[in-house]
Design a protein around this motif. Sequence first.
Motif, PDB file in Angstrom:
ATOM      1  N   ILE A 144       0.957  -1.174   0.060  1.00  0.00           N
ATOM      2  CA  ILE A 144      -0.063  -0.115  -0.029  1.00  0.00           C
ATOM      3  C   ILE A 144       1.017   1.117  -0.103  1.00  0.00           C
ATOM      4  N   TYR A 145       0.234   2.460  -0.172  1.00  0.00           N
ATOM      5  CA  TYR A 145       1.133   3.533  -0.302  1.00  0.00           C
ATOM      6  C   TYR A 145       0.521   4.944   0.475  1.00  0.00           C
ATOM      7  N   SER A 146       1.458   5.649   1.036  1.00  0.00           N
ATOM      8  CA  SER A 146       0.827   6.890   1.753  1.00  0.00           C
ATOM      9  C   SER A 146       1.977   8.140   1.831  1.00  0.00           C
ATOM     10  N   CYS A 201       0.864  12.857  -3.696  1.00  0.00           N
ATOM     11  CA  CYS A 201       1.417  13.496  -4.793  1.00  0.00           C
ATOM     12  C   CYS A 201       0.240  13.710  -5.711  1.00  0.00           C
ATOM     13  N   ALA A 202      -0.762  12.870  -5.692  1.00  0.00           N
ATOM     14  CA  ALA A 202      -1.908  13.035  -6.751  1.00  0.00           C
ATOM     15  C   ALA A 202      -3.089  13.843  -6.047  1.00  0.00           C
ATOM     16  N   GLY A 203      -2.796  14.257  -4.749  1.00  0.00           N
ATOM     17  CA  GLY A 203      -3.922  15.071  -4.189  1.00  0.00           C
ATOM     18  C   GLY A 203      -4.892  14.235  -3.435  1.00  0.00           C
ATOM     19  N   TYR A 246       6.173   5.068   1.406  1.00  0.00           N
ATOM     20  CA  TYR A 246       5.793   6.564   1.735  1.00  0.00           C
ATOM     21  C   TYR A 246       6.817   7.497   0.997  1.00  0.00           C
ATOM     22  N   ASP A 247       5.718   8.360   0.380  1.00  0.00           N
ATOM     23  CA  ASP A 247       6.222   9.279  -0.529  1.00  0.00           C
ATOM     24  C   ASP A 247       6.063  10.556  -0.129  1.00  0.00           C
ATOM     25  N   ARG A 248       6.948  11.517  -0.469  1.00  0.00           N
ATOM     26  CA  ARG A 248       6.988  12.709   0.484  1.00  0.00           C
ATOM     27  C   ARG A 248       6.088  13.656  -0.037  1.00  0.00           C
ATOM     28  N   LEU A 291      10.847   4.023   1.260  1.00  0.00           N
ATOM     29  CA  LEU A 291      10.942   5.286   1.247  1.00  0.00           C
ATOM     30  C   LEU A 291      11.043   5.879  -0.162  1.00  0.00           C
ATOM     31  N   CYS A 292      10.123   7.034  -0.244  1.00  0.00           N
ATOM     32  CA  CYS A 292      10.448   7.617  -1.499  1.00  0.00           C
ATOM     33  C   CYS A 292      10.185   9.043  -1.368  1.00  0.00           C
ATOM     34  N   GLN A 293      11.393   9.763  -1.473  1.00  0.00           N
ATOM     35  CA  GLN A 293      11.450  11.176  -1.455  1.00  0.00           C
ATOM     36  C   GLN A 293      11.590  11.633  -2.765  1.00  0.00           C
ATOM     37  N   TYR A 294      11.813  10.734  -3.749  1.00  0.00           N
ATOM     38  CA  TYR A 294      12.409  10.814  -5.120  1.00  0.00           C
ATOM     39  C   TYR A 294      13.203  11.777  -5.436  1.00  0.00           C
ATOM     40  N   TYR A 295      13.279  13.162  -5.110  1.00  0.00           N
ATOM     41  CA  TYR A 295      14.248  14.069  -5.825  1.00  0.00           C
ATOM     42  C   TYR A 295      15.582  13.705  -5.186  1.00  0.00           C
TER      43      TYR A 295
HETATM   44  C1  GAL Z   1       5.495   9.948  -7.234  1.00  0.00           C
HETATM   45  C2  GAL Z   1       6.196   8.879  -7.113  1.00  0.00           C
HETATM   46  C3  GAL Z   1       5.681   7.800  -7.952  1.00  0.00           C
HETATM   47  C4  GAL Z   1       4.241   7.500  -7.787  1.00  0.00           C
HETATM   48  C5  GAL Z   1       3.413   8.920  -7.758  1.00  0.00           C
HETATM   49  C6  GAL Z   1       2.072   8.986  -7.268  1.00  0.00           C
HETATM   50  O1  GAL Z   1       5.830  11.017  -6.295  1.00  0.00           O
HETATM   51  O2  GAL Z   1       7.563   9.042  -7.243  1.00  0.00           O
HETATM   52  O3  GAL Z   1       6.326   6.755  -8.136  1.00  0.00           O
HETATM   53  O4  GAL Z   1       4.052   7.117  -6.466  1.00  0.00           O
HETATM   54  O5  GAL Z   1       4.043   9.833  -6.991  1.00  0.00           O
HETATM   55  O6  GAL Z   1       1.320  10.004  -7.116  1.00  0.00           O
END
Ligand code: GAL
Length: 512
Positions: free
Chosen positions: A220-222, A229-231, A256-258, A295-299
């Motif tokens: 799962i994701y949060s 990120c998609a609001g 877990y996405d920043r 962990l997903c901070q992406y940048y």
């Molecule tokens: C981004 C993330 C993607 C995906 C997306 C969802 O920040 O890097 O892998 O999870 O958000 O909105």
Amino acid sequence: MLRLFLLISFFYFTGIETSAQQDSFYILTPPPPVQPRLNNPLVYGCRSGNDFLYRIPCQGERPIVFTVKGLPKSLRLDKNSGVISGKSPAKGTYQLNVIAKNKHGVNTKSFKIISGEKIALTPIMGWNHWYAYFDKPTDALIRQAADVMLSNGLADAGYNYVCIDDCWTNAYEKNRMPIQDSLRLKRRRDSSGSILPNDYFPDMKAMTDYLHQKGFKAGIYSSPSKRTCAGFEGSFGYEEKDAKQWAQWAFDLIKYDRCSYPDDAPYNTLEQAKYPYEKLGQALKKINRDIYYSLCQYYGSEKDGDVWKWGGSIGGNSWRTGTDINAFLPDVFKVALRNIQFAAYQKPGEWNDPDFLMLGWLGNRRTGGIYRTTMHPNTQYAYVSLWSLMASPLFFSSRIDKIDAFTLNLLTNHEIIAINQDPLGLCGRLVTLNEKQFLLVKELHDGATVVGIFNRNSTDMEIKINLKDIGLKETYDVRDCWRQVLIGHDLSSFQTTVPAIGCAVIKFSKTN
Ligand code: GAL
């Protein structure tokens, strides 16, 4: 001109290809044998007393009957499906032997369970919905993904996580990319503050039960922010509550996405960058469930505090080392060369994550259509090879229901996967040959060395390696891992043609 444009758009969005395009998708790897071939990693981590679930991946014609020697008493095996379940045993190391038998033959392989503090002792493998369905995931699509992975052989190659990404909660009305669907715009939390899935996920526990029964783990994701990120609803201020909820629903992974974090909070110091991830890390520690923390901070910018330096210490099992892969395609070499810089920070249980394998048929977020990746097949081989040699999580994120023979072949080569799953967990060491060619040299636990030879030139190149130059001082048997053939004996140097913007993956084992 307009006609040509319309024709190209038609092929692009409907996914119909010309035969010339199809011919170029050349398949290197022979199909799996009818005899059983076990594909489990040699080592597997779990935490004592927690639920245990592992489906032994095995190629070959079904029915296959499984036997496991040395199985701890707290675990049981379903001999027909190969699913091991129960409670993780007392702390310690358990050396098992797996046997798979069908009417064509038998295969055996060792499997070491380490019950201790760590999970994901080899990179995890699975599917994630993001680049297939974006903001439109549903319970039915997640279940379908598991069914497809079982029927098309991905599960038998080792892919066992099925993960929902963003957009399973309800969205904010006012959004950067407004969500039109009223079924995703309902209450975000109930009166007690519990997070609410949207109407496309009517019963999360029934869904994870479905996945678990088939031997898959559920993701799962949060986000640590108010909004994902998609609001959609994030976990800001509800970290403990949400972590408990995910565990009650029996999820096995949280990404877990920043996203919009820090919202209004300050974000200038290392402590501030670490804070939200530490917070969820602590909440997960209190939960008696093996939940992989992604962990997903992406940048991964300087401001984000170099997550590779501390991700493991706060309980992370992997951390993204760069921004979304779609922003970089088709230059996967660039993504990999960035990821390799952080090689020293990864080890079993704590992995650098250069993002998904975005291959095959992809969703188009804007039109809702699908299109086939435009990446050249040579480069697709390089993509999977790089992820394998870097010991990166292998997460396929594309339309799994539309997966084609070429992509399936790319993802299920057991020799390439075994390099990724090697118990040492090393990221290949970079040897630059020149501006456009490089090697990734990876030592394996059994003394063999694998060399990925990468060519970024737009023409095929003849590349010669003197093995002593990369630390190999004896003579070797040489194997082409994509084609799965022995190509030489007793060699001290090696030469091959490496395709344009492509690769060769060669294994050197000492000649006896
Ligand atoms: C981004 C993330 C993607 C995906 C997306 C969802 O920040 O890097 O892998 O999870 O958000 O909105």
